[in-house]
Scaffold this motif. Structure first.
Motif, PDB file in Angstrom:
ATOM      1  N   PRO A 278       0.775  -1.251   0.000  1.00  0.00           N
ATOM      2  CA  PRO A 278       0.000   0.000   0.000  1.00  0.00           C
ATOM      3  C   PRO A 278       0.797   1.285   0.000  1.00  0.00           C
ATOM      4  O   PRO A 278       0.470   2.224  -0.730  1.00  0.00           O
ATOM      5  CB  PRO A 278      -0.838  -0.115   1.274  1.00  0.00           C
ATOM      6  CG  PRO A 278      -0.019  -0.981   2.175  1.00  0.00           C
ATOM      7  CD  PRO A 278       0.692  -1.957   1.282  1.00  0.00           C
ATOM      8  N   ASP A 279       1.829   1.390   0.848  1.00  0.00           N
ATOM      9  CA  ASP A 279       2.514   2.670   1.000  1.00  0.00           C
ATOM     10  C   ASP A 279       3.839   2.469   1.718  1.00  0.00           C
ATOM     11  O   ASP A 279       4.193   1.348   2.096  1.00  0.00           O
ATOM     12  CB  ASP A 279       1.646   3.678   1.766  1.00  0.00           C
ATOM     13  CG  ASP A 279       1.260   3.175   3.149  1.00  0.00           C
ATOM     14  OD1 ASP A 279       2.168   2.898   3.955  1.00  0.00           O
ATOM     15  OD2 ASP A 279       0.059   3.043   3.442  1.00  0.00           O
ATOM     16  N   THR A 280       4.548   3.552   1.925  1.00  0.00           N
ATOM     17  CA  THR A 280       5.822   3.503   2.648  1.00  0.00           C
ATOM     18  C   THR A 280       5.790   4.399   3.878  1.00  0.00           C
ATOM     19  O   THR A 280       6.822   4.624   4.505  1.00  0.00           O
ATOM     20  CB  THR A 280       6.978   3.942   1.734  1.00  0.00           C
ATOM     21  OG1 THR A 280       6.711   5.262   1.248  1.00  0.00           O
ATOM     22  CG2 THR A 280       7.137   3.004   0.555  1.00  0.00           C
ATOM     23  N   THR A 281       4.617   4.895   4.220  1.00  0.00           N
ATOM     24  CA  THR A 281       4.519   5.869   5.310  1.00  0.00           C
ATOM     25  C   THR A 281       3.702   5.406   6.505  1.00  0.00           C
ATOM     26  O   THR A 281       4.028   5.720   7.639  1.00  0.00           O
ATOM     27  CB  THR A 281       3.918   7.200   4.794  1.00  0.00           C
ATOM     28  OG1 THR A 281       2.644   6.930   4.204  1.00  0.00           O
ATOM     29  CG2 THR A 281       4.834   7.830   3.765  1.00  0.00           C
ATOM     30  N   SER A 282       2.616   4.669   6.279  1.00  0.00           N
ATOM     31  CA  SER A 282       1.744   4.293   7.399  1.00  0.00           C
ATOM     32  C   SER A 282       2.436   3.317   8.335  1.00  0.00           C
ATOM     33  O   SER A 282       2.130   3.263   9.526  1.00  0.00           O
ATOM     34  CB  SER A 282       0.437   3.690   6.889  1.00  0.00           C
ATOM     35  OG  SER A 282       0.661   2.433   6.280  1.00  0.00           O
ATOM     36  N   SER A 283       3.368   2.542   7.817  1.00  0.00           N
ATOM     37  CA  SER A 283       4.136   1.613   8.634  1.00  0.00           C
ATOM     38  C   SER A 283       5.469   1.334   7.961  1.00  0.00           C
ATOM     39  O   SER A 283       5.536   1.144   6.738  1.00  0.00           O
ATOM     40  CB  SER A 283       3.374   0.297   8.830  1.00  0.00           C
ATOM     41  OG  SER A 283       4.173  -0.629   9.544  1.00  0.00           O
ATOM     42  N   ALA A 284       6.518   1.280   8.769  1.00  0.00           N
ATOM     43  CA  ALA A 284       7.847   0.975   8.231  1.00  0.00           C
ATOM     44  C   ALA A 284       7.954  -0.468   7.759  1.00  0.00           C
ATOM     45  O   ALA A 284       8.884  -0.824   7.032  1.00  0.00           O
ATOM     46  CB  ALA A 284       8.908   1.249   9.298  1.00  0.00           C
TER      47      ALA A 284
END
Length: 408
Positions: free
Chosen positions: A69-75
Motif C-alpha cells: 500500500p505505502d511507505t509511510t503508514s508503517s515501516a
C-alpha cells in the motif's frame, strides 16, 4: 464501508490437491500436487519450507503480482514485507519474471493501475494489501472479471469471487490486547480504573473493527466495534471514553486523548488499538508529568517505540505479528492457486466475513497466530527474530532496562 469479522475454523492438515483442468505440457505431464504437510505451521524464520514448493511452482502458469500500500503508514512494508516476500518467492523457485512486487505509495489510483498492469502482463494471482476497502473492492472486482485470483494480504475487503485472505487472526489480536490490558491493570495496581479507549481507523481499515471487537469482548463482555460510555465490568472498571482515531493517524489520536485527559484527569487506564496510538497517548501522559507504571497503555505491531515504551514501563505490551510468517503464507497460497490446485485446510484454516447487515461475501482465510509481547518474553520473540534492532532498542530504553529484560 465493509468491515471484517473473522471466524477461525481449524481444519485437518494434509489434503493433497490435484490441478484443475488445462495447463499446457504433454498429455503425460504430472498434475500439480500440493505438499501434504503444507499448513500455517510450516513456516519458520529460516524460510526452510519454501523449497518444497518448487515442483508446484513449475506446474503453475502466469505471474504473481504483489501490490503493497505505502511507505509511510508503517515501516514494515519496506523493512520487512517486501524483502520477506522476495525471499519467499526465491526460496520457492520463482524466477524474476514470475513475480513482481510494487508499492502504491499511498495513492489509490496507483494501486488500481498496478493491478491493471499486472493483469495485462499475465498475472494469474494478485497479492494485494489494499490502501482501503474502496480500492480493495475495485481490484477484487477487476480481477474477478479477468479470472484472476486474489489474495487480500493483511487487510480484508469483501467483493470478488476468487478472493482469499492472509493475515493474523484479527479478533485474537484484539483479545490479546484486551487480556494484556486486564493483566496490566492488576499488575500495576490501578485502583477503580476509569478507562479510555482509543480505537484505530475503523473508517478505512476493516481489521480495526475486528481488533476492537476482540478487546471489547475481553474487557467488557461485548464483541462490538465501539462500547457504550458508562459501561462497567466485574473488575470494577468504568468506560469513560471510546473514540476512533480516523485512518490510524497518530496525531489525530494524540489530539483526541489530549482533549479527553484534560476534560477528565481521572482517566487512569487506557486501551489503544496499536503502538502508534499508544505512543501518542504516552506523549500526552509524559507532558502531564505522569510517572511510569501508572496509567496502562497497550498496542500491537511490536514497533521499536512500542518495545521502548514497554521496557520503560509506559506500555504494558504489544501484539507481535511475525511478517516473515505472513509473507511465506501468502506466497505459498499464491503458488497453490497459480497451479490451479486446491489449498489444503491446514493452510486455509478459517474464513473472513462482513458483519451482519453489511453486504459482501464470506471468503476463505489463512489465519496465523499472534503473540503478546512484554518485557518478560521480548528477548525470545522480537529480538530473537531481529524484528526490532537490539542496539537501537537498548540505546533508547537504556542498558539497564534491556539487562533487566534479559536482552544483552
Amino acid at each position: 464501508m465493509r468491515f471484517a469479522k473473522l471466524f477461525p475454523t481449524l481444519g485437518v492438515v494434509g489434503i493433497v490437491a490435484m490441478a484443475c483442468g488445462g495447463g499446457g505440457g504433454t498429455a503425460t505431464a504430472s498434475p500439480a500436487v500440493v505438499p501434504a504437510d503444507l499448513s500455517i505451521s510450516s513456516f519458520t524464520q529460516d524460510f526452510s519450507y519454501m523449497p518444497k514448493l518448487k515442483d508446484l511452482v513449475a506446474s503453475g502458469k502466469g505471474m504473481v503480482g504483489v501490490i503493497l500500500p505505502d511507505t509511510t503508514s508503517s515501516a514494515r512494508y519496506v523493512a520487512f514485507d517486501a524483502p520477506y516476500l522476495k525471499q519467499a518467492f526465491e526460496g520457492a523457485g520463482y524466477s524474476t519474471s514470475q513475480y513482481k512486487i510494487d508499492n502504491a505509495q499511498g495513492v489509490e489510483a496507483q494501486q488500481l493501475a498496478i493491478a491493471q498492469a499486472d493483469i495485462t502482463a499475465g498475472a494469474t494471482v494478485l497479492i494485494m494489501d489494499p490502501l482501503n476497502s474502496t480500492v480493495g473492492s475495485q481490484i477484487q472486482t477487476l480481477a474477478a472479471s479477468k479470472g484472476v485470483k486474489v489474495i487480500s494480504y493483511d487487510r480484508a475487503t469483501f467483493t470478488g469471487d476468487k478472493t482469499y485472505y492472509v493475515s493474523f487472526d484479527n479478533p485474537q489480536v484484539g483479545k490479546l490486547i484486551g487480556q494484556g490490558f486486564m493483566d496490566c491493570v492488576t499488575a500495576w495496581g490501578v485502583k477503580s480504573p476509569q478507562v479510555f479507549t482509543l480505537n484505530g481507523g475503523q473508517n478505512s481499515d476493516p481489521n480495526a473493527v475486528a481488533f476492537a471487537m476482540g478487546y471489547n469482548q475481553v474487557v467488557w463482555g461485548d464483541a462490538v466495534k465501539q462500547e457504550t460510555v458508562g459501561k462497567t465490568n466485574s473488575a470494577g472498571m468504568k468506560l469513560v471514553g471510546d473514540q476512533v482515531a480516523t485512518d490510524w493517524k497518530n496525531d489525530v489520536g494524540g489530539t483526541i486523548f489530549q482533549q479527553a485527559f484534560t476534560a477528565n484527569p481521572k482517566i487512569n487506564a487506557t486501551i489503544e488499538a496499536n503502538d502508534g496510538l499508544a505512543n501518542a497517548v504516552i506523549q500526552v501522559l509524559k507532558n502531564k508529568k505522569v510517572p511510569a507504571k501508572t496509567i496502562p497503555t497497550v498496542g500491537q505491531d511490536a514497533t521499536l517505540d512500542g518495545m521502548v515504551n514497554t521496557l520503560t514501563n509506559y506500555q504494558c505490551g504489544s501484539v507481535y505479528k511475525a511478517v516473515y510468517l505472513e509473507a511465506q503464507d501468502a506466497v505459498a497460497l499464491a503458488t497453490v492457486l497459480r497451479a490451479g490446485a486446491t489449498p489444503p485446510s491446514g493452510l486455509v484454516n478459517g474464513t473472513t466475513a462482513p458483519p451482519s447487515g453489511v453486504t459482501g461475501t464470506s471468503q476463505p482465510a489463512s489465519l496465523l497466530v499472534p503473540i503478546w509481547v512484554t518485557s518478560a518474553n521480548m528477548a525470545t520473540t522480537v529480538i530473537k527474530d531481529n524484528f526490532v534492532d537490539k542496539a537501537t532498542l537498548c540505546s533508547k530504553a537504556g542498558a539497564a532496562a534491556c539487562t533487566a529484560a534479559g536482552i544483552s
